[in-house]
Structures are given as structure tokens and as C-alpha cells.
Scaffold this active site. Sequence first.
Site, short mmCIF file in Angstrom:
data_model
loop_
_atom_site.label_atom_id
_atom_site.label_comp_id
_atom_site.label_asym_id
_atom_site.label_seq_id
_atom_site.Cartn_x
_atom_site.Cartn_y
_atom_site.Cartn_z
N LYS A 77 0.84 -1.19 0.00
CA LYS A 77 0.00 0.00 0.00
C LYS A 77 0.88 1.24 0.00
O LYS A 77 1.87 1.31 0.74
CB LYS A 77 -0.91 -0.03 1.23
CG LYS A 77 -1.94 1.09 1.31
CD LYS A 77 -2.84 0.88 2.53
CE LYS A 77 -3.88 1.97 2.68
NZ LYS A 77 -4.77 1.73 3.84
N SER A 151 -9.41 1.57 2.96
CA SER A 151 -8.62 2.37 2.06
C SER A 151 -7.59 1.55 1.29
O SER A 151 -7.00 2.04 0.32
CB SER A 151 -7.89 3.46 2.87
OG SER A 151 -7.03 2.90 3.85
N SER A 175 -9.73 -0.90 7.22
CA SER A 175 -9.20 -0.91 5.86
C SER A 175 -8.44 -2.17 5.49
O SER A 175 -8.17 -2.40 4.32
CB SER A 175 -8.30 0.30 5.65
OG SER A 175 -9.02 1.50 5.83
#
Length: 603
Positions: A77, A151, A175
Site C-alpha cells: 500500500k 482504504s 481498511s
Amino acid sequence: MLPTILDLASLRSAYATGLSPLDLVEEIIARCSASDDPAIFITMTPEEELRAAARELVARAPEPNSLPLWGIPFAVKDNIDVAGLPTTAACPAFAYQPQADATTVARLRAAGAIVIGKTNLDQFATGLNGTRSPHGAPRSVFDRNYVSGGSSSGSAVAVAAGLASFSLGTDTAGSGRVPAAFNNLVGIKPTPGLVPNVGVVPACRSVDVVTVFAATVGDGIAIRRIMEGYDARDPFSRQATPASLPSRRPRIGVLDGAEREFYGNRDVEALYDAAIERARSLGAVIVPFDYAPFRQAAELLYNGPWVAERLAAVKEFLATNGGDFHPTVRAIIEGAKAYDAVDAFEGRYKLEALRQKTRAEWAKVDFLMLPTSPTTYSVDEMQADPIAKNSHFGRYTNFANLLDCAAIAIPAGFDADGHLPAGVMLVGPAFTDDALAPFADALHRAAEAGMGKDRNIALPEASRVLPTADDFVPIVVVGAHLTDMPLNHELTRPGGYRLRTGRTDGSYRLFALNGPIPPKPGLVRDPGFAGDGVEIEVWALPPAAFARFVQNIPAPLGVGKITLDDASCITGFLCEAHAVTGGREITEFGGWRNYVRSTSPVA
């Protein structure tokens, strides 16, 4: 031919039979080029650098699978630092070039894993839906009209689409779990502080957690164990002691009455009910509990002073670059300006009061089973009402970090049309991360939902997670008690289970004993011997069964401590040295199983 989903067992098998890391890198490059979702990655590792990483790995560790994650491709990420690639948090104006890997990335690379790129996210990790990025919205691998969850959106899609074996996300409000549910994956959310956050752009620093998306629970737990461990550079890092669950037959808390909210999504509600029945069939005791104090704690994360932590993370950048923020992200973060220090303390008092109320519910159960998300939405629906609909996704996730919980999200099947997946998550008290895993794995397998976009594939046996509760005692076996050998029933009948296979260190010799029926070997330690080790299995027995088993071992066999090739030292079968005099040494066969095969008549 590699499978669609690159789980650890499949890749290790492929490596063992001739695939090279360079071959795999070429396959990853081809798959990424052919992907129909351009929003998964923000930055890819350049192709020549991927090839160079594969060559460097083989030079460093030539033997296939000689490192825990040898040649395993993973995505990161883009709020987690990877040296050589920019960190952007999905805000191009914020981008910087990190000089070092985040602690998690460094540990994974040292274990042999290869970074393939940085993935898209809801900007500054603010959101649970995956549509708040200037790089576009990664879509559900099952329907491009639907959100992928956020996210950590790109991280989940990369694994579910077969572009990476696993990926790293972060989880403040859910997330690391919601995207797993929307893409038929496992999401491992560690207890806060178990995995260091050094090299992570913070969202809410005091409750942020680095997470793992994986195809199976076993894969996710193995990866988390490599990442975890105290790092003094992280002020929230903790020296962790694993916690066990108090019941052999788990008491699972489930939603009841008015706290069951699915926002009209009957398919997800039906899948949650089906998961409850699967849990019951696996031996769990189902206990309705009051979710209200957990829900009220969850509401504090975005509707209380904790949102001010999001402002603290980016306040200087916001002051100079407000126009570079996604409008929804900016509105949320600027909302923090309404809170002051008094609000922060009052919020903390309220959280602690709610924590006290949750203690009464924890006393009833060993862990909770909740919907990962009560519903899902299309991209258009989410963008039309981004705050309210995003909040729906966090109804059952937002409390976990505030209340210091471990969680594992697993697939729960598909809706009535076989169209979209949903998930459930097991949530336990702090540091039950390992204790939750066996039941989570069993529940995933019982759902028969496959892995990622391959909904029909069976989960590999090699990734199965077996119980490791404190009320089981490990024992090393080397001969007639091995799996499929004549005396294996002496381990399985009293409830034993196999923990793992392995080898002794090189100081052990194996002999075929004269006389025993069925035939048995004798394992003897010779400190001056330098061999390749002997094949063993590690089993676990309930304490009473272990005592009976050891009591009944006939001379010249007995038990003592056996050192394995990973330096662990476990109680197991040894033989008195005098008994092997005149016996045939069979160390050259590498283990009893190979020796027995060599002596079996050929049909």
C-alpha cells in the site's frame, strides 16, 4: 502452468518442481500488463528491477524455498515506505522518496519476498470504499461497477486478481478487512502494536495497524509472524505475549436483535446467518451478545476527537496544499478543527467507560463473529453519498483498534445470484492473533468460497492452520507413528493433530531396530556426526493423552529433547545407544518413511 491465485503453497510447489523466481517475475509482468483495472497500482517496480531482484535472490539463496518467502511476490500500500519507490499516500503533491524500507517491508524482503509495486488507496488512508484517489477507483474483481473497499483498495485487488501472492495494507477503521470481504480474501488485522509502524504514513497514529491480505488464513498468519516484533523506533510498538482462548469448544458472540443492521442487504444477512451455522457445525457454542457498547466505541473514531489525529498527521501539508486533497478527505480532516484538548480527554473518558461495558460481554464469549461489512455499494452509489455510505462499511470494524483487538476477516460466500462476495470476521481480545487462526481457517474452508476471483478452487492442505492451544503438548515422532504408518492411530485416537513436518539437525543418526513388531527405528544423537538431518513430524496431544502415550513407550525407546534444523528443541522419541549396536544404520535414507519404501516389495 501457475494457478490464478498465487497462494504460498502453490508457489512453493512450483519452485520445488523447477519454476525460477525469474520465471515468476515474467509471469507477474505479463499479468499486470494484461490487467483490465488500471487503478490497482500507483507505482510499479520497473521491470528490469524486478528481474534484478529475482537474480539477486537466487545469488543470495540458491536453493528453492530456502528462505521463508523465497521468491514470493507482494504488493505494498502506497502509504508504506519501499526504498527505491516513491511514497505518495495517493496524493502526488505529498510524494517523497524514502531512504529505507518500512520495518515490515525490510523483514519481508529479508525473508525472500519481492516487491512488485505500490498500490492505490483512499487518499491518506481516509475511507473504507476505495473511490477517494486521484488515480481512480480500483474495482471489485467480481463486478467493475462495484467498489473494492478501502482504504487498502489496490492491495486487495492485486491479490484477488492474481497479481501478487499477498499484499500489505493498513487498518485504522477497517481498511485491512473490508477490502478482503469485497474481494473474497483473508484480511489479517494484528493487535495494535504487534507489527511495527516504522515507515508508515500515519492516519491515526495511536491506532494504526499494518495488515496482510492473503489467499488463506495460513498464508496470512505466516506473513504476519515474519513482520511482527518489537521496534523501539515506533512509540506504539509493544512487547507481545500471545494470548490463548479459554475454551476448547469456543464460545462465539454473534449479533442479536436491534444490533443486527445490514442496511437492507438481505444477501449479506443470509450469508452471516449461514456462517453462524457453519461455526455451530464446527463445534462452537453460539452466544448472542450486546453489540451496543462496541458500536458506541466505533462511532468515536470518526464522530469524536480521534479524527484530530488525522489532522495531526498532515497539518503542515494541509496548511500549504489544501487544494491537493480529495474533497471528501479534506472535509473529513478539516472537521478535526472543531475539537480541542478538552474534547480529546472527554473522548478518552467515554472510550474507557465503554471499554468497561464491553468487559461484561467478553465474559460471555471467547471471541466475536461479525459481518465484515453489512453491505456493499456500486461506485456510483458511493460517490453520490460518500460520507454516509462509507460509514455503513465501518459499522462492525471501527471499534477493533480503539478497543485493542485482534481480528481476522474471512470469506463467507456469495450472494443468492452468485454475484458478489461477503465476509465475516473473528475478533478477539489483544494478542489472540494466533489463537483465532485455527477456527478462522476452518470456517473459511467450510464456506467453500475459493480464494480471490477463483471462487471454485479448493484451499490447499499445506496452508491449513492447526490448533496450538496451551492445553496441547508437542511431541516429535520419527518412525511407526508418522502419518500413514502403523501406529499413527495412537496419536489420532486421543485427539492429537499434526503440527508440522521437519527435520532434525545434522547430529542425529537413524537405525533400524532388530525385533520390534511393527518395525521401528531408533534415533540416536551423535554430537560428532555432521549429516543432513532426519525426517520427523511434530504432533500435539492433550496433556493426559501425552502422559499415557509416554508411559506406554517400550524400552529401549524413550523421550528426550530433540533439536530440529530450525534450532527449536522439542520432546520426542530417542533410543538408548546400546540398542542400535548391530542394527542397520539407515541415516542415508533421510528418514524412516524412505527406508520403508526401499524395503517394500515392488509390484
